[in-house]
Structure formats: C-alpha cells, structure tokens
Write an enzyme that holds these catalytic residues in place. Structure first.
Site, PDB file in Angstrom:
ATOM      1  N   TYR A 189     -37.357   1.155 -70.676  1.00  0.00           N
ATOM      2  CA  TYR A 189     -35.929   0.866 -70.472  1.00  0.00           C
ATOM      3  C   TYR A 189     -35.148   2.172 -70.466  1.00  0.00           C
ATOM      4  CZ  TYR A 189     -31.093  -0.310 -71.632  1.00  0.00           C
ATOM      5  OH  TYR A 189     -29.738  -0.397 -71.619  1.00  0.00           O
ATOM      6  N   GLU A 199     -28.196   1.105 -65.247  1.00  0.00           N
ATOM      7  CA  GLU A 199     -29.187   0.570 -66.184  1.00  0.00           C
ATOM      8  C   GLU A 199     -30.431   0.131 -65.431  1.00  0.00           C
ATOM      9  OE1 GLU A 199     -28.763  -2.261 -69.957  1.00  0.00           O
ATOM     10  OE2 GLU A 199     -28.957  -3.429 -68.126  1.00  0.00           O
TER      11      GLU A 199
END
Ligand code: GDP
Ligand code: MN
Length: 381
Positions: A101, A187
């Site tokens: 991530y 993101e």
C-alpha cells in the site's frame, strides 16, 4: 475533484506509473468484448467513487469473456452502495506475488505532503495505522524541496528487498503525478509485485485540486462524466448555490454568511438541514420559484425555513416573490419565513394579508428556527 479509477489510471499511465492493460465498458457485450481483447480472462471492476469494492462484489475475477459479460451485466444493471453505475473497467488478470500500500496526501496542517507506505497491503489502512503503526512508514515531503533520493530509500526500505527497486520507480512516478496533475491525493491500494518481479498499481485513487483545474482543461472536462444529482443539476442550471445535506429542514437564505448561521440556529433548535440554498441578492419571484422548486423536490424536506435579511434586497419584494412563486409551485410542506432588514415591516404585512395556509411568518431568527425544527418533526399533513 475525485476521479474514477479508470481516469486515475489514465493519468498514472501518462506519467509512468505502471498499470494493468484495461478497457472501459458500458454494456455487458462491451465487457465480453473487452475480455476477449485482453486475452480471454479478465477482472471486471465497477466504476464508482467509493472504496471497498472488492469486499462488496464490485471486483470480479473472470476466466472467460462469458463470465466477464455476466459480471458486467450484474454491475451495470444495479446501483453500487447507492451510487449509479454507468461503466465498468475490464482489466487483464495479473499473477500477483505480493500486495503493498502507498499513498501521498496533501497535509494542509504541515504545509507538506504526507507519504505513507506499508508492505502489508490488502489491509484496511486505518486499522493498520491503529493496530500496528510500526508497520506503516510515514514521512513528509516538502513541496519546495521535492521528493529526494533519501525519501525514496526510507520508504522502500519497508518492502521486501526484491521489490525495492521497481517500487522506487513507482514512487518517483507518483511524485510526477502530484506535481504535473496538481493532485491532492494519490493512493495505490494495492500496489502489487507480480511474479515476474515488476511492481504495478492495481488500483488508483486520484484527487485533483479544484483550484488548479483551470490548468488542466482535459481533467476538468472529465467532470461531465460524473452522474449529477438531478436536484443539484437543476440548481446549477438556475445558477443557485445549492448543497445537499442529510437532515429534514430545507433552508433558503440570501448571502453565504446568513445561510451558514441559519444552519447553526437550526442545529441549535435540535433539527438538521436537509439542504441549503443561497439565493444571493435580488430575490425575484422567478428566483424564489426556482429555489422553492429545487428545495421542495428533495423528498427529505419536511419543512422549509426561508431566512431573508433585507439589505439591497427589499423584504417587500421578497414577500411578493414568495407569494408569486407559490402560484406556480405547490408547497407540499410548511414554509417558515423570517424577514428582517430593509422594508421588513412591509414584507411581513404582505405575508400576513395573504394568509397563505402554508406560510408561517416568524419575526426573529431563533424563533423561526425553533418553529422550523418543531414542524419538521410533526407527522406529515
Ligand atoms: P477496492 O476494494 O475498491 O479498493 O478495489 P481494488 O481495485 O483495490 O481491488 C480489490 C482486490 O481485488 C485487490 O486487493 C486484489 O486482491 C483483487 N484484484 C484486483 N485486480 C486483480 C487482478 O488483476 N488479479 C488478481 N489476482 N486480483 C486482483
Ligand atoms: Mn483498492
């Protein structure tokens, strides 16, 4: 402005962030054709601006074009978490070895970008930040100095050795997106390492600074593709500032400051605004009629609070405007009206003389808010 995943991935691709091959489809047949084009197997992903699609059935792995057709048909036929679905993204299926991530977010409190990275992908990032903060690398990047080699080294050190180099390339490309697209959020969840060692953005969440959109006409034009709430569309066409909220009192006021304080007094009176609309100066009958139409077309509205402070706008004109509007718009709920300022006396006299069954004139703002809150809680007539 928040972009759909497929739009975000186009921006990624343009700036060197690797993404899977993908095709947007707006029909079941289009979904099947896209899967065929991608070699037969594919992942079909619903395009809505909400996270957690994977867990809610919005990401379907398909082995054949027929399965892709079914997946697309299921998504396009229904809304997803209450949002309309007009398209799906069909992507090549990639052999994933590991999930990570990473995100960059404009952190207004420090005037810098906050960069997050963790090797523990696939997890909910808020949960991870709480339960195992040591697994989450965080550092600030000063926008003036830019992304430095030590930032990149520090971040990728959280990853397995064999992922560090290709991930470093991705981070540098993400920074290019931040700079070139004026992004306030980039993101990637998950950022994956494939079996061949390459690192790819499997998902894309990209927000562009609204104040910078004038520099990106191509991105600004994408806004036309977002489904607009029908009420908001009507307000926009009439050039009215309308905002949808989730209470039950509709609010019409003149001037942003007055509208904001109206929200506050309604909240103090124990109710919540369903929406608010700033009619600005010159509350003509026309404008009032459109405003009432817009506010009343929201089924959540149980009562309307019209709060006018006359300055250049005269209250007698507003009073006549309300009455004229009610000749063309049917008031389905009570309208609490407070008039103050220029020609308030005359305005109140006009309303009193008209004795319209739906109009409840109240002299002060606090009393009007209390009355509106009370009426909103009454069972519908
Ligand atoms: P989100 O749940 O809305 O964030 O949607 P994502 O795009 O992040 O997808 C959710 C999950 O689907 C990912 O974490 C992956 O595990 C899985 N997924 C998505 N694309 C692929 C793919 O091409 N191959 C495989 N094997 N899994 C995928
Ligand atoms: Mn995701």
């Amino acid at each position: 402005m928040d972009l759909y995943e497929h739009m975000g991935k186009d921006v990624f691709r343009a700036h060197g962030v690797p993404v899977p091959r993908g095709i947007v489809a707006d029909s079941a047949e289009g979904g099947a054709a896209a899967a065929r084009e991608l070699g037969g197997s594919a992942v079909v992903k619903v395009q809505v601006q909400v996270g957690g699609r994977g867990k809610a059935g919005g990401v379907v792995l398909c082995r054949t074009p027929d399965e892709a057709r079914d997946a697309a048909a299921g998504m396009l036929g229904a809304s997803f978490k209450g949002l309309p679905v007009t398209r799906v993204l069909v992507e090549e299926l990639l052999p994933i070895a590991r999930e990570f991530y990473t995100s960059v977010l404009l952190d207004r409190s420090t005037g810098a970008y906050l960069w997050l990275l963790t090797a523990e992908g696939g997890m909910d990032i808020e949960t991870l930040a709480q339960d195992r903060p040591q697994a989450l690398r965080r550092l600030h990047v000063n926008p003036g100095l830019g992304l430095r080699p030590w930032h990149v080294r520090e971040l990728v050190a959280a990853l397995p050795v064999q992922a560090r180099e290709p991930a470093a390339d991705v981070l540098r490309a993400m920074w290019t997106v931040v700079l070139e697209a004026d992004a306030t959020l980039v993101e990637i969840n998950p950022l994956v390492q494939l079996e061949d060692g390459s690192v790819v953005a499997l998902d894309a969440k990209l927000s562009i600074d609204d104040n910078a959109l004038f520099r990106h006409p191509d991105l600004e034009a994408l806004a036309d593709q977002f489904p607009l709430d029908p009420v908001e569309r009507r307000a926009k066409e009439a050039d009215l500032q309308y905002v949808k909220l989730d209470g039950d009192v509709g609010i019409i006021g003149n001037g942003a400051g007055l509208v904001m304080s109206t929200l506050d007094v309604v909240a103090q009176a124990g109710a919540n605004a369903a929406n608010f609309l700033d009619i600005g100066g010159g509350a003509s009958a026309d404008k009032m009629a459109t405003s009432l139409q817009v506010i009343l077309s929201d089924p959540a509205v149980r009562c309307v609070f019209i709060n006018i402070f006359g300055g250049i706008t005269r209250c007698d004109v507003v009073a006549n405007g309300i009455l004229a509007a009610l000749r063309t718009v049917e008031a389905t709920v009570p309208l609490v009206v407070r008039l103050d300022g220029t020609n308030a006396q005359e305005g109140r006299r006009i309303l009193a003389a008209a004795a319209h069954p739906r109009i409840v004139p109240v002299a002060t703002m606090d009393d009007a808010a209390a009355e509106a809150a009370r009426l909103a809680k009454e069972p519908a007539a």
